[in-house]
Scaffold this motif. Sequence first.
Motif, PDB file in Angstrom:
ATOM      1  N   GLN A   9       4.773   0.422   1.005  1.00  0.00           N
ATOM      2  CA  GLN A   9       4.879  -0.322   2.251  1.00  0.00           C
ATOM      3  C   GLN A   9       4.394  -1.750   1.986  1.00  0.00           C
ATOM      4  OE1 GLN A   9       6.202   1.351   4.903  1.00  0.00           O
ATOM      5  NE2 GLN A   9       6.354   3.078   3.486  1.00  0.00           N
ATOM      6  N   PHE A  10       4.928  -2.707   2.741  1.00  0.00           N
ATOM      7  CA  PHE A  10       4.536  -4.096   2.480  1.00  0.00           C
ATOM      8  C   PHE A  10       4.556  -4.926   3.756  1.00  0.00           C
ATOM      9  CE2 PHE A  10       9.140  -4.079   2.115  1.00  0.00           C
ATOM     10  CZ  PHE A  10       9.517  -5.249   2.744  1.00  0.00           C
ATOM     11  N   LYS A  11       3.793  -6.009   3.714  1.00  0.00           N
ATOM     12  CA  LYS A  11       3.796  -7.006   4.775  1.00  0.00           C
ATOM     13  C   LYS A  11       3.181  -8.277   4.203  1.00  0.00           C
ATOM     14  CE  LYS A  11      -0.732  -5.900   6.797  1.00  0.00           C
ATOM     15  NZ  LYS A  11      -1.468  -5.558   8.041  1.00  0.00           N
ATOM     16  N   ALA A  12       3.342  -9.371   4.907  1.00  0.00           N
ATOM     17  CA  ALA A  12       2.730 -10.617   4.475  1.00  0.00           C
ATOM     18  C   ALA A  12       1.216 -10.514   4.573  1.00  0.00           C
ATOM     19  CB  ALA A  12       3.245 -11.769   5.328  1.00  0.00           C
ATOM     20  N   CYS A  13       0.535 -11.030   3.582  1.00  0.00           N
ATOM     21  CA  CYS A  13      -0.934 -10.981   3.588  1.00  0.00           C
ATOM     22  C   CYS A  13      -1.472 -12.088   4.499  1.00  0.00           C
ATOM     23  CB  CYS A  13      -1.472 -11.161   2.175  1.00  0.00           C
ATOM     24  SG  CYS A  13      -3.272 -11.212   2.083  1.00  0.00           S
ATOM     25  N   GLU A  14      -2.225 -11.695   5.503  1.00  0.00           N
ATOM     26  CA  GLU A  14      -2.804 -12.660   6.434  1.00  0.00           C
ATOM     27  C   GLU A  14      -4.258 -12.974   6.088  1.00  0.00           C
ATOM     28  OE1 GLU A  14      -2.228 -10.929  10.247  1.00  0.00           O
ATOM     29  OE2 GLU A  14      -0.031 -11.119  10.180  1.00  0.00           O
ATOM     30  N   VAL A  63      -3.378   3.819  -2.800  1.00  0.00           N
ATOM     31  CA  VAL A  63      -3.453   2.494  -3.437  1.00  0.00           C
ATOM     32  C   VAL A  63      -3.225   1.394  -2.396  1.00  0.00           C
ATOM     33  CG1 VAL A  63      -2.765   3.332  -5.696  1.00  0.00           C
ATOM     34  CG2 VAL A  63      -1.012   2.620  -4.078  1.00  0.00           C
ATOM     35  N   HIS A  64      -3.827   0.243  -2.664  1.00  0.00           N
ATOM     36  CA  HIS A  64      -3.746  -0.897  -1.745  1.00  0.00           C
ATOM     37  C   HIS A  64      -3.990  -2.161  -2.557  1.00  0.00           C
ATOM     38  CE1 HIS A  64      -5.314  -2.901   2.235  1.00  0.00           C
ATOM     39  NE2 HIS A  64      -4.204  -3.461   1.772  1.00  0.00           N
ATOM     40  N   TYR A  65      -2.989  -3.065  -2.580  1.00  0.00           N
ATOM     41  CA  TYR A  65      -3.094  -4.276  -3.392  1.00  0.00           C
ATOM     42  C   TYR A  65      -2.633  -5.493  -2.598  1.00  0.00           C
ATOM     43  CZ  TYR A  65      -2.901  -0.712  -7.078  1.00  0.00           C
ATOM     44  OH  TYR A  65      -3.126   0.403  -7.851  1.00  0.00           O
ATOM     45  N   ILE A  66      -3.102  -6.645  -3.037  1.00  0.00           N
ATOM     46  CA  ILE A  66      -2.558  -7.935  -2.619  1.00  0.00           C
ATOM     47  C   ILE A  66      -1.979  -8.588  -3.860  1.00  0.00           C
ATOM     48  CG2 ILE A  66      -2.991 -10.189  -1.592  1.00  0.00           C
ATOM     49  CD1 ILE A  66      -3.455  -7.962   0.368  1.00  0.00           C
ATOM     50  N   ILE A  67      -0.708  -8.958  -3.819  1.00  0.00           N
ATOM     51  CA  ILE A  67      -0.045  -9.598  -4.951  1.00  0.00           C
ATOM     52  C   ILE A  67       0.085 -11.092  -4.651  1.00  0.00           C
ATOM     53  CG2 ILE A  67       2.049  -9.709  -6.355  1.00  0.00           C
ATOM     54  CD1 ILE A  67       2.609  -6.802  -5.510  1.00  0.00           C
ATOM     55  N   ASP A  68      -0.539 -11.917  -5.479  1.00  0.00           N
ATOM     56  CA  ASP A  68      -0.366 -13.369  -5.397  1.00  0.00           C
ATOM     57  C   ASP A  68       0.645 -13.776  -6.462  1.00  0.00           C
ATOM     58  OD1 ASP A  68      -2.210 -13.616  -3.377  1.00  0.00           O
ATOM     59  OD2 ASP A  68      -3.875 -14.140  -4.710  1.00  0.00           O
ATOM     60  N   TRP A 123       0.846  -1.198   0.000  1.00  0.00           N
ATOM     61  CA  TRP A 123       0.000   0.000   0.000  1.00  0.00           C
ATOM     62  C   TRP A 123       0.878   1.244   0.000  1.00  0.00           C
ATOM     63  CZ3 TRP A 123       1.163  -3.023   4.116  1.00  0.00           C
ATOM     64  CH2 TRP A 123       1.685  -2.400   5.243  1.00  0.00           C
ATOM     65  N   GLY A 124       0.282   2.369  -0.375  1.00  0.00           N
ATOM     66  CA  GLY A 124       1.027   3.616  -0.413  1.00  0.00           C
ATOM     67  C   GLY A 124       0.124   4.790  -0.734  1.00  0.00           C
TER      68      GLY A 124
END
Length: 220
Positions: free
Chosen positions: A159-164, A109-114, A8-9
């Motif tokens: 910014q990033f973190k593991a998707c829970e 913006v806010h995404y989940i990348i698989d 996200w950012g």
Amino acid sequence: MPISLEVWGDYACFTRPEMKTERVSYDIMTPSAARGLLESIYWHPGMRWVIDRIHVCAPIRFTNLRRNEVKSTISARSARTVMERGRGELYLATSQDIQQRAAMLLRNVHYIIDAHFDITDQAADSDNAGKFQDIVKRRIRRGQFYSQPYFGCREFPAQFKACEALPSCPEELKGVRDLGYMLWDLDYSDPKNITPLFFRAALQDGVLEIPDRNSGEVIG
């Protein structure tokens, strides 16, 4: 080996290549931008990142911004000439080459990348998928990276973190949304002729499925 990364950012700009002068962003993150972001966290010649899907977790919002950019570049020919002659100038004076350009950016913006990775032929005998996955997960958990992850342009950090858990889809993105042709990635198989590849992008309930290179949906 699957990896889910939440990013996200405040701003993002995934520039459309058809826009020659002003920067205009795609509606969402491109697969090549997602790959670059993952490579900034962990890259190894023995593995290759493959983006499977991108979840859009925030409404798509644009904003306009005027930015100061340097209009000139130092060419390889100029650098070679200075090296051969042993004299000359290899710098850009930003006060003389500055140029103001308009840009249409994405905000909030806010995404989940698989994604997953494939093992390449450059992997050593000691390299394996489990080893790489452990390294990637550890670096994500610790917030480590080789270079600052960013959204399209370096001035827009991510910014990033593991998707829970997957956030719910924004109400306005439910259903099907055609995004037109989008940059898939660049084909580097011929270093002397690097070519762009495109695919027809569509959001389904806020999810962009990324086709495989050999699926027939990727053209270039």
